[in-house]
Enzyme design. Structure first.
Site, PDB file in Angstrom:
ATOM      1  N   MET A 274       0.803  -1.218   0.000  1.00  0.00           N
ATOM      2  CA  MET A 274       0.000   0.000   0.000  1.00  0.00           C
ATOM      3  C   MET A 274       0.839   1.271   0.000  1.00  0.00           C
ATOM      4  O   MET A 274       0.285   2.370   0.000  1.00  0.00           O
ATOM      5  CB  MET A 274      -0.911   0.004   1.239  1.00  0.00           C
ATOM      6  CG  MET A 274      -1.937  -1.099   1.263  1.00  0.00           C
ATOM      7  SD  MET A 274      -3.111  -0.981  -0.123  1.00  0.00           S
ATOM      8  CE  MET A 274      -3.885   0.595   0.233  1.00  0.00           C
ATOM      9  N   ARG A 275       2.170   1.139   0.010  1.00  0.00           N
ATOM     10  CA  ARG A 275       2.997   2.341   0.082  1.00  0.00           C
ATOM     11  C   ARG A 275       2.782   3.220  -1.144  1.00  0.00           C
ATOM     12  O   ARG A 275       2.778   4.455  -1.040  1.00  0.00           O
ATOM     13  CB  ARG A 275       4.468   1.971   0.224  1.00  0.00           C
ATOM     14  CG  ARG A 275       5.374   3.179   0.404  1.00  0.00           C
ATOM     15  CD  ARG A 275       6.818   2.799   0.664  1.00  0.00           C
ATOM     16  NE  ARG A 275       6.998   2.305   2.024  1.00  0.00           N
ATOM     17  CZ  ARG A 275       7.408   1.096   2.338  1.00  0.00           C
ATOM     18  NH1 ARG A 275       7.659   0.223   1.387  1.00  0.00           N
ATOM     19  NH2 ARG A 275       7.542   0.730   3.592  1.00  0.00           N
ATOM     20  N   ALA A 276       2.593   2.622  -2.322  1.00  0.00           N
ATOM     21  CA  ALA A 276       2.401   3.410  -3.534  1.00  0.00           C
ATOM     22  C   ALA A 276       1.154   4.280  -3.431  1.00  0.00           C
ATOM     23  O   ALA A 276       1.159   5.450  -3.851  1.00  0.00           O
ATOM     24  CB  ALA A 276       2.309   2.486  -4.750  1.00  0.00           C
TER      25      ALA A 276
END
Length: 670
Positions: A274-276
């Site tokens: 989910m970092r993107a």
């Protein structure tokens, strides 16, 4: 102090300037990784950014740059009472490639900690960079454990130093900027993902723009102060705009429509985790603030995707970063405008280096090629077979599907750079013993230190509970981990290997070993031999991608000058030992063992092979001989080399389990 080149005087490189400015507006974006060829103003732009950063207020005398209005309660120089501070320019701290761990995170005085019970801490570069910029040139050449420490500090906003139960923590929030030349090796995908944004830069091919670059560079070198003065107004305007965008940033609204576009885009490009999504959201918000708006538009989401996703869509190590912009536009259109704030007709203010600025997003030169790319395929003749590209030579053959291999390691205990292949004495790993420190103590062996100090306590007048420790008592822990090696491939590209199915399998096997070398942080080199000579197709490099590209384009045909190939490989190793004497080599010879051309080719090949055996170079021969009748020539070559032979079938992970033992056993017997 030298006058830096003005940021606003940098010609072109709109995406690079925009990415840096967005991080200046919102450091939470997560930093910038700048990828590109040498001489493309990467370092110039980064160094120039520091002059645009707003000044920071710091507590007087604090080595950790605490904010006087909200001091860090855990500051080692604290506690500080809130109050007035002193203003100073934001720092730009450079991390050298050869820096030690103590130089990065700081060092504890272990002797004083043991003898006096005090935390005597010398701050490192992470403390110096707090509330400023930390710049790492050639970040891909930085040791992996330093990159891990660096990115952990950037993610947590704090640095932790622990030595034998004594720990120090201090705040460390900074704008992280890394530059790299992909030709010198890639970062691991896990580390790529930790950079918020990435930018691909290349030199302009427009003569007028190149002329302007040279003109400005010469003008600055002739009169740095005068050149900077001519750009002072533009610099002041950008500095004021950064400050205004920072103030506006908390008021920017990221609506549900924009969030849906962000989530749909990340899902469409199959990025991991989910970092993107989070980085895209922060980047789009910063873009809106930079444009002076309080609403995030579809244009902001699109630009955020172009900056935040290319380095996250790599599906294997040899994929080049890039993004399909048509697919991006289709996704944004499909999920746009659902609540009125995911799109709009208003164009964002481009500003200096803004999303609407000249140049736009450059098309990566190394965009991945699909199976339908005609440039990636050899010219086809009748029946789909590639046409020969010259007399006695066949055009390149595609590599077969790569497969997973198990480790081929160099026997013994080395002292090379940290990696993941062969056993070595390293700074990190399991503790195997103790010794007296040579220079500064970095890894204390507590039990050995206490054992050395214990017999002298009465003579030193010990009267309390504390242990009286002297410098001579300290012991450094010796540790064993893994090192990276030089894996030198010597590939037979002669006519005897030119059967198309066999050569495809050979290339697939070498590609598999290259993938393994990438994961184990090795340097690789490629020597090929065919016709009348041998060539160094790729000098030893950390860029495994380059080796894979050279392998893909390798033609075949002609005689088999095996001796020439071995002698050229021997010369490559000799030169590499002078450059990097601590790195041990593993030679992988890919051949059917035949030797033709010239007088006594077999005897010459045997003498060349014995040079490797005499020097103790670890070697493996990948036997490519096929057919019902086999001459066993590759096995004889392995004996001459003092190594071992393995067939293409045995190279697979499920059949290679005993190979490392065979290599090590052969070396011990020799």
């Amino acid at each position: 102090m030298s006058t830096p080149f003005p940021f606003t005087a940098v010609v072109g490189q709109d995406d690079l300037r925009l990415a840096l400015l967005l991080n200046a507006v919102s450091p939470a974006v997560g930093g910038v990784l700048v990828r590109g060829e040498k001489g493309t103003a990467k370092s110039t732009a980064v160094r120039a950014l520091s002059a645009l950063m707003p000044e920071v207020d710091v507590v007087p005398g604090c080595r950790f740059s605490c904010d006087p209005h909200s001091p860090d309660p855990g500051c080692p120089d604290g506690p500080h009472e809130p109050g007035a501070g002193v203003a100073r320019p934001a720092r730009m701290v450079e991390l050298p490639v050869g820096a030690s761990e103590d130089r990065l995170v700081g060092a504890l005085d272990i002797e004083r900690a043991l003898a006096e019970g005090v935390k005597a801490f010398e701050p490192g570069l992470l403390a110096d960079a707090h509330r400023g910029i930390l710049y790492v040139d050639e970040v891909n050449l930085l040791h992996d454990h330093l990159v891990d420490l660096l990115l952990d500090a950037a993610a947590m906003g704090a640095s932790y130093v622990e030595r034998e139960g004594v720990s120090v923590r201090h705040a460390s929030r900074f704008l992280l900027v890394g530059t790299m030349n992909p030709e010198e090796g890639e970062l691991r995908p896990q580390l790529l993902d930790r950079f918020g944004l990435t930018v691909e830069v290349s030199a302009s091919r427009e003569p007028d723009q190149r002329v302007e670059v040279v003109r400005r560079r010469l003008a600055h070198d002739d009169d740095p102060a005068g050149f900077a003065a001519r750009w002072a107004d533009e610099e002041a305007a950008v500095r004021a705009r950064i400050a205004a965008a920072r103030e506006l940033l908390p008021s920017v609204r990221l609506g549900d429509g924009a969030l849906r576009q962000i989530a749909a885009t990340c899902a469409a490009f199959e990025v991991d985790g989910m970092r993107a999504d989070i980085v895209m959201a922060r980047t789009a918000t910063a873009l809106a603030a930079w444009a002076g708006r309080t609403d995030v538009l579809a244009e902001d989401v699109r630009q955020a995707a172009l900056l935040a996703l290319p380095h996250r869509r790599r599906r294997n190590p040899f994929d080049a970063p890039g993004l399909d912009e048509d697919k991006l536009d289709e996704t944004l259109e499909e999920f746009g405008g659902q609540d009125g704030d995911g799109g709009g007709d208003d164009e964002p203010d481009p500003g200096p280096g803004g999303p609407g600025g000249p140049g736009g997003q450059p098309e990566p030169d190394d965009a991945p090629r699909g199976d339908g790319d005609a440039a990636a395929r050899p010219e086809a003749g009748e029946g789909g077979e590639p046409r020969p590209s010259g007399a006695g030579e066949q055009s390149p053959v595609r590599a077969a599907e790569p497969f997973r291999t198990k480790v081929l390691s160099v026997p013994g205990l080395g002292e090379g750079v940290a990696g993941r292949r062969s056993r070595a004495r390293t700074e990190h790993g399991r503790t195997t013993g103790a010794r007296r420190p040579r220079g500064a103590l970095t890894k204390l062996h507590l039990a050995a230190t206490v054992q050395a100090a214990a017999p002298h306590q009465r003579a030193r007048g010990r009267s309390g509970r504390g242990l009286v420790v002297r410098r001579d008592d300290l012991r450094q822990a010796t540790r064993e981990g893994r090192e990276g090696n030089l894996v030198l491939f010597v590939v037979d590209a002669s006519g005897s290997m030119a059967a198309r199915q066999r050569m495809g399998a050979v290339k697939g096997a070498v590609l598999s070993l290259l993938l393994d070398a990438y994961q184990r942080r090795d340097k690789v080199g490629l020597v090929t031999f065919r016709g009348a000579a041998a060539d160094v197709a790729l000098p030893p490099t950390s860029s495994v991608d380059a080796a894979a590209a050279r392998l893909e384009s390798l033609p075949t045909g002609g005689r088999t000058p095996l001796a020439a190939g071995l002698l050229r490989a021997h010369e490559v190793l000799r030169v590499e030992r002078l450059r990097d004497p601590a790195r041990r080599a593993l030679v992988v010879v890919v051949t059917d063992g035949r030797a033709t051309g010239g007088p006594e080719p077999v005897a010459l090949a045997g003498r060349a092979a014995r040079l490797f055996a005499a020097e103790g170079v670890a070697s493996v021969v990948v036997d490519c001989e096929s057919g019902p009748v086999r001459l066993g020539l590759a096995g004889r070559l392995a004996d001459e080399l003092g190594g071992t032979a393995v067939t293409l079938e045995e190279l697979r992970a499920d059949a290679i389990a005993g190979l490392v033992r065979d290599v090590q056993g052969t070396r011990r017997a020799a």
